[in-house]
Write an enzyme that holds these catalytic residues in place. Structure first.
Site, PDB file in Angstrom:
ATOM      1  N   SER A   2      39.234  42.031  46.738  1.00 19.30           N
ATOM      2  CA  SER A   2      38.408  42.574  47.814  1.00 19.30           C
ATOM      3  C   SER A   2      38.826  42.116  49.209  1.00 19.30           C
ATOM      4  CB  SER A   2      36.920  42.277  47.564  1.00 19.30           C
ATOM      5  OG  SER A   2      36.506  42.856  46.339  1.00 19.30           O
ATOM      6  N   LYS A  32      47.374  50.696  41.770  1.00 15.41           N
ATOM      7  CA  LYS A  32      46.783  50.809  40.423  1.00 15.41           C
ATOM      8  C   LYS A  32      46.967  52.234  39.876  1.00 15.41           C
ATOM      9  CE  LYS A  32      43.783  46.961  41.429  1.00 15.41           C
ATOM     10  NZ  LYS A  32      42.516  46.268  41.195  1.00 15.41           N
ATOM     11  N   GLY A  57      37.848  44.345  43.036  1.00  9.40           N
ATOM     12  CA  GLY A  57      37.187  45.650  43.022  1.00  9.40           C
ATOM     13  C   GLY A  57      35.673  45.569  43.060  1.00  9.40           C
ATOM     14  N   ASN A  84      48.512  47.255  45.898  1.00 11.39           N
ATOM     15  CA  ASN A  84      48.538  47.605  44.480  1.00 11.39           C
ATOM     16  C   ASN A  84      47.718  48.881  44.317  1.00 11.39           C
ATOM     17  OD1 ASN A  84      48.326  47.797  41.736  1.00 11.39           O
ATOM     18  ND2 ASN A  84      47.184  45.873  41.446  1.00 11.39           N
ATOM     19  N   GLU A 116      44.059  35.732  42.019  1.00 11.56           N
ATOM     20  CA  GLU A 116      43.064  36.799  42.096  1.00 11.56           C
ATOM     21  C   GLU A 116      41.894  36.459  41.187  1.00 11.56           C
ATOM     22  OE1 GLU A 116      44.974  40.709  43.440  1.00 11.56           O
ATOM     23  OE2 GLU A 116      45.282  40.577  41.280  1.00 11.56           O
ATOM     24  N   HIS A 153      48.752  40.936  35.929  1.00  9.19           N
ATOM     25  CA  HIS A 153      47.509  41.273  36.634  1.00  9.19           C
ATOM     26  C   HIS A 153      46.333  41.126  35.670  1.00  9.19           C
ATOM     27  CE1 HIS A 153      44.434  43.599  38.681  1.00  9.19           C
ATOM     28  NE2 HIS A 153      45.114  43.369  39.798  1.00  9.19           N
ATOM     29  N   GLU A 176      43.895  42.934  35.098  1.00 10.37           N
ATOM     30  CA  GLU A 176      43.575  44.156  34.335  1.00 10.37           C
ATOM     31  C   GLU A 176      44.505  44.296  33.132  1.00 10.37           C
ATOM     32  OE1 GLU A 176      43.653  46.712  37.784  1.00 10.37           O
ATOM     33  OE2 GLU A 176      41.847  45.678  38.478  1.00 10.37           O
TER      34      GLU A 176
HETATM   35  P1  PGA Z   1      40.883  44.832  45.123  1.00 15.05           P
HETATM   36  O1  PGA Z   1      42.042  44.609  44.022  1.00 15.05           O
HETATM   37  O2  PGA Z   1      41.507  44.559  46.462  1.00 15.05           O
HETATM   38  O3  PGA Z   1      40.472  46.270  44.939  1.00 15.05           O
HETATM   39  O4  PGA Z   1      39.791  43.873  44.793  1.00 15.05           O
HETATM   40  C1  PGA Z   1      42.964  43.563  44.144  1.00 15.05           C
HETATM   41  C2  PGA Z   1      43.924  43.581  42.977  1.00 15.05           C
HETATM   42  O5  PGA Z   1      43.478  43.817  41.857  1.00 15.05           O
HETATM   43  O6  PGA Z   1      45.139  43.368  43.146  1.00 15.05           O
END
Ligand code: PGA
Length: 251
Positions: free
Chosen positions: A213, A12, A173, A10, A167, A97, A99
């Site tokens: 992560s 983003k 992140g 992803n 997640e 997601h 976010e």
């Molecule tokens: P990350 O993000 O691996 O940077 O923690 C995962 C995601 O949001 O899909």
């Protein structure tokens, strides 16, 4: 029977069109033909989809979008529909997601409409769920994730083209990963909820990715858990060598 792992990067809101194309080429050269044992794809921004599709052309990597709207077309300024994504070369779309939920106000009801529309139009869906740190500390992780799963899948008949990504928001992140036991516990709970909704056989075939992560150093252990079927990778997917190492762990 072990399910086929699925790993998706992803990207983003990162990378220009040219940078996306470059990363796609770098990913292909890093992973080579070494991913026949699992499904692998990347999710660039909308503007980079077409060029990334060209870069991925003869490979078996899939192209995913990061979001879509639940209508075909019309007066929805700034939105993109499932049919547009299909025409741009996508076979997958990420929906719900955290976010999108936290920063852009997407509720379970909105997520549900998007999942339904994307599946109906022929996209495969990576449907995301996960609890916040507050929710985990209050001991309501199971309730929250179950509500998200049931809400997101309300009225949806078949889940053959669905992948769920668990997640935990506190692990996205942040560099904090859920331990493989913590992740496995929620994955098993999700599979149990899906079994209630669609029966044991459908639940057994459903792929549930872990995200939050994931790095080359923790991927092997996470993917070894019985209910973890690959990963949704944010930060580490922006580095071709790291992404390739994670793919290797899954395939
Ligand atoms: P990350 O993000 O691996 O940077 O923690 C995962 C995601 O949001 O899909």
């Amino acid at each position: 029977m072990k399910r086929r792992n699925i790993v998706a990067g992803n990207w983003k809101m990162n990378l220009t069109v040219a940078e996306s194309r470059e990363l796609a080429v770098a990913v292909l050269s890093e992973i080579g033909a070494g991913f026949s044992g699992c499904d692998v794809g990347v999710a660039p921004t909308f503007v980079a989809l077409t060029e990334t599709a060209k870069a991925l052309d003869s490979s078996s990597l899939f192209l995913a979008a990061q979001n879509c709207h639940f209508e075909n077309e019309g007066a929805y300024t700034g939105e993109i529909s499932a049919r547009m994504l299909l025409a741009a070369g996508c076979s997958y779309v990420i929906i719900g997601h955290s976010e999108r939920r936290q920063l852009f106000g997407e509720t379970d009801a909105i997520v549900n409409r998007k999942v339904a529309k994307a599946l109906q139009d022929g996209l495969k869906v990576i449907f995301c769920v996960g609890e916040t740190l507050d929710e985990r500390e209050s001991g309501i992780t199971g309730d929250v994730v179950t509500r998200q799963v049931k809400g997101g899948l309300a009225g949806i008949d078949g889940i053959g083209d669905l992948v769920i990504a668990y997640e935990p928001v506190w692990a996205i992140g942040t560099g904090k990963t859920a331990t493989s036991e913590q992740a496995q516990e929620v994955h098993a709970l999700i599979r149990g909820t899906v079994a209630e909704l669609y029966g044991a056989e459908a639940a057994d075939g459903l792929r549930i990715q872990y995200g939050g992560s994931v790095k080359p150093s923790n991927a092997v252990e996470l993917f070894a858990m019985p209910d973890i079927d690959g990963g949704l990778i944010g930060g580490a997917s922006l580095n071709a060598a790291d992404f390739a190492a994670i793919v290797k762990a899954a395939c």
